[in-house]
Write an enzyme that holds these catalytic residues in place. Sequence first.
Site, mmCIF file in Angstrom:
data_model
loop_
_atom_site.group_PDB
_atom_site.id
_atom_site.type_symbol
_atom_site.label_atom_id
_atom_site.label_comp_id
_atom_site.label_asym_id
_atom_site.label_seq_id
_atom_site.Cartn_x
_atom_site.Cartn_y
_atom_site.Cartn_z
ATOM 1 N N SER A 153 0.866 -1.183 0.000
ATOM 2 C CA SER A 153 0.000 0.000 0.000
ATOM 3 C C SER A 153 0.898 1.226 0.000
ATOM 4 O O SER A 153 2.073 1.141 0.391
ATOM 5 C CB SER A 153 -0.866 0.000 1.271
ATOM 6 O OG SER A 153 -1.475 1.265 1.462
ATOM 7 N N TYR A 166 -3.050 -1.168 10.515
ATOM 8 C CA TYR A 166 -2.922 -1.370 9.059
ATOM 9 C C TYR A 166 -1.575 -0.843 8.548
ATOM 10 O O TYR A 166 -0.857 -1.531 7.818
ATOM 11 C CB TYR A 166 -4.077 -0.659 8.351
ATOM 12 C CG TYR A 166 -4.123 -0.849 6.853
ATOM 13 C CD1 TYR A 166 -4.718 -1.980 6.293
ATOM 14 C CD2 TYR A 166 -3.584 0.100 5.981
ATOM 15 C CE1 TYR A 166 -4.769 -2.153 4.919
ATOM 16 C CE2 TYR A 166 -3.631 -0.063 4.609
ATOM 17 C CZ TYR A 166 -4.234 -1.190 4.083
ATOM 18 O OH TYR A 166 -4.288 -1.366 2.711
HETATM 19 P P1 NAD Z 1 -11.309 -6.110 -0.584
HETATM 20 O O1 NAD Z 1 -11.899 -6.035 0.757
HETATM 21 O O2 NAD Z 1 -12.203 -6.103 -1.780
HETATM 22 O O3 NAD Z 1 -10.361 -7.360 -0.755
HETATM 23 C C1 NAD Z 1 -9.694 -8.006 0.304
HETATM 24 C C2 NAD Z 1 -9.861 -9.473 0.100
HETATM 25 O O4 NAD Z 1 -9.123 -10.177 1.092
HETATM 26 C C3 NAD Z 1 -11.338 -9.894 0.223
HETATM 27 O O5 NAD Z 1 -11.675 -10.703 -0.874
HETATM 28 C C4 NAD Z 1 -11.350 -10.674 1.519
HETATM 29 O O6 NAD Z 1 -12.303 -11.702 1.538
HETATM 30 C C5 NAD Z 1 -9.939 -11.234 1.544
HETATM 31 N N1 NAD Z 1 -9.555 -11.674 2.861
HETATM 32 C C6 NAD Z 1 -9.708 -11.022 4.052
HETATM 33 N N2 NAD Z 1 -9.267 -11.793 5.055
HETATM 34 C C7 NAD Z 1 -8.835 -12.951 4.502
HETATM 35 C C8 NAD Z 1 -8.276 -14.137 5.025
HETATM 36 N N3 NAD Z 1 -8.070 -14.294 6.330
HETATM 37 N N4 NAD Z 1 -7.935 -15.123 4.152
HETATM 38 C C9 NAD Z 1 -8.144 -14.993 2.840
HETATM 39 N N5 NAD Z 1 -8.660 -13.888 2.278
HETATM 40 C C10 NAD Z 1 -9.008 -12.882 3.108
HETATM 41 O O7 NAD Z 1 -10.279 -4.872 -0.690
HETATM 42 P P2 NAD Z 1 -9.138 -4.573 -1.730
HETATM 43 O O8 NAD Z 1 -9.029 -3.101 -1.799
HETATM 44 O O9 NAD Z 1 -9.332 -5.325 -2.991
HETATM 45 O O10 NAD Z 1 -7.831 -5.093 -0.959
HETATM 46 C C11 NAD Z 1 -6.912 -6.012 -1.514
HETATM 47 C C12 NAD Z 1 -5.516 -5.686 -1.028
HETATM 48 O O11 NAD Z 1 -5.119 -4.412 -1.536
HETATM 49 C C13 NAD Z 1 -5.374 -5.601 0.496
HETATM 50 O O12 NAD Z 1 -4.154 -6.192 0.894
HETATM 51 C C14 NAD Z 1 -5.349 -4.105 0.754
HETATM 52 O O13 NAD Z 1 -4.660 -3.783 1.932
HETATM 53 C C15 NAD Z 1 -4.616 -3.624 -0.488
HETATM 54 N N6 NAD Z 1 -4.798 -2.211 -0.790
HETATM 55 C C16 NAD Z 1 -5.991 -1.727 -1.208
HETATM 56 C C17 NAD Z 1 -6.113 -0.379 -1.502
HETATM 57 C C18 NAD Z 1 -7.387 0.243 -2.000
HETATM 58 O O14 NAD Z 1 -7.438 1.459 -2.160
HETATM 59 N N7 NAD Z 1 -8.440 -0.514 -2.272
HETATM 60 C C19 NAD Z 1 -5.020 0.464 -1.360
HETATM 61 C C20 NAD Z 1 -3.820 -0.067 -0.912
HETATM 62 C C21 NAD Z 1 -3.713 -1.411 -0.641
#
Ligand code: NAD
Length: 268
Positions: A153, A166
């Site tokens: 991130s 986080y």
């Molecule tokens: P999201 O909530 O759509 O996706 C997260 C996924 O992780 C979900 O499908 C959830 O079911 C899964 N998950 C949660 N706990 C779990 C576990 N114990 N075992 C297996 N799967 C699990 O959100 P996203 O934005 O798609 O996030 C994906 C990644 O991207 C994360 O690591 C998040 O920190 C990172 N991220 C997202 C953003 C953003 O702006 N959306 C920015 C920076 C980083």
Amino acid sequence: MTIQPLKGQKALVTGASSGIGAGVAIALGQAGADVVVNYAGNVAGTVPVIAAIEAAGGRAMAIQADVSDEQQVEAMFDRMIGQWGAIDILVNNAGLQQDAAFHDMTLAQWNKVINVNLTGMFLCSRRATREMMKRGVQPEVSSAAGKIICMSSVHEVIPWAGHVNYAASKGGVKLFMQSLAQEVAPQKIRVNSIGPGAIATPINRPAWETPEALAKLLELIPYGRVGQPDDIGKVAVWLSSDASDYINGQTIFACGGMTLYPEFADGG
Ligand code: NAD
């Protein structure tokens, strides 16, 4: 003819039933990879992801596992290796937030975020490196024995009040990724991170779903738009392919310039 740089490669994407993970799994599939679509609980979310990968001509398989549970992670890899024989690409994407003011943060909120965002990467990467080392480089598949991509991130470098758990997990991902990259490079395993900025997914819906929230968010993004999962998918395809064969131990920030101190854009 579509060029598929990942043809013949086998990938596993954690947390791939929504958001960025779904976008990455589809992009890898469209680039020719067979993809394990890991999910924690939302099996319905895997259906369109699998359909999109199969439509691109790849194989896809949904496997449920909590990435923070050692036995479940091992069982997931056992199934993948048992059925497909190898893993070429691991995308450690699963992650979550449990936000709280620091003085109110419970140990459960702290542990949950560290366990999924950081320990999950350890468990999945450990098994993947074992498999990649065992098999070694297969030149007809890739110049590398394997590629590991960690979904970090912008908060591996930007502090984030109200989200100490986080930000600590993503800061941990930074040196996890770099140290692992250093350690397994001699075995020809490449390890890199993607650092997304604001990508429109369920994790941050309140930050972009109303016009007021969106306007405030856009103040942090010099490039003037919120990202989409496919913006990250494209980076993941490149980091997985031999086009990035000399890239190791790096975080590629895909954030529209969010890391550029946008508040200084007018001279500070
Ligand atoms: P999201 O909530 O759509 O996706 C997260 C996924 O992780 C979900 O499908 C959830 O079911 C899964 N998950 C949660 N706990 C779990 C576990 N114990 N075992 C297996 N799967 C699990 O959100 P996203 O934005 O798609 O996030 C994906 C990644 O991207 C994360 O690591 C998040 O920190 C990172 N991220 C997202 C953003 C953003 O702006 N959306 C920015 C920076 C980083």
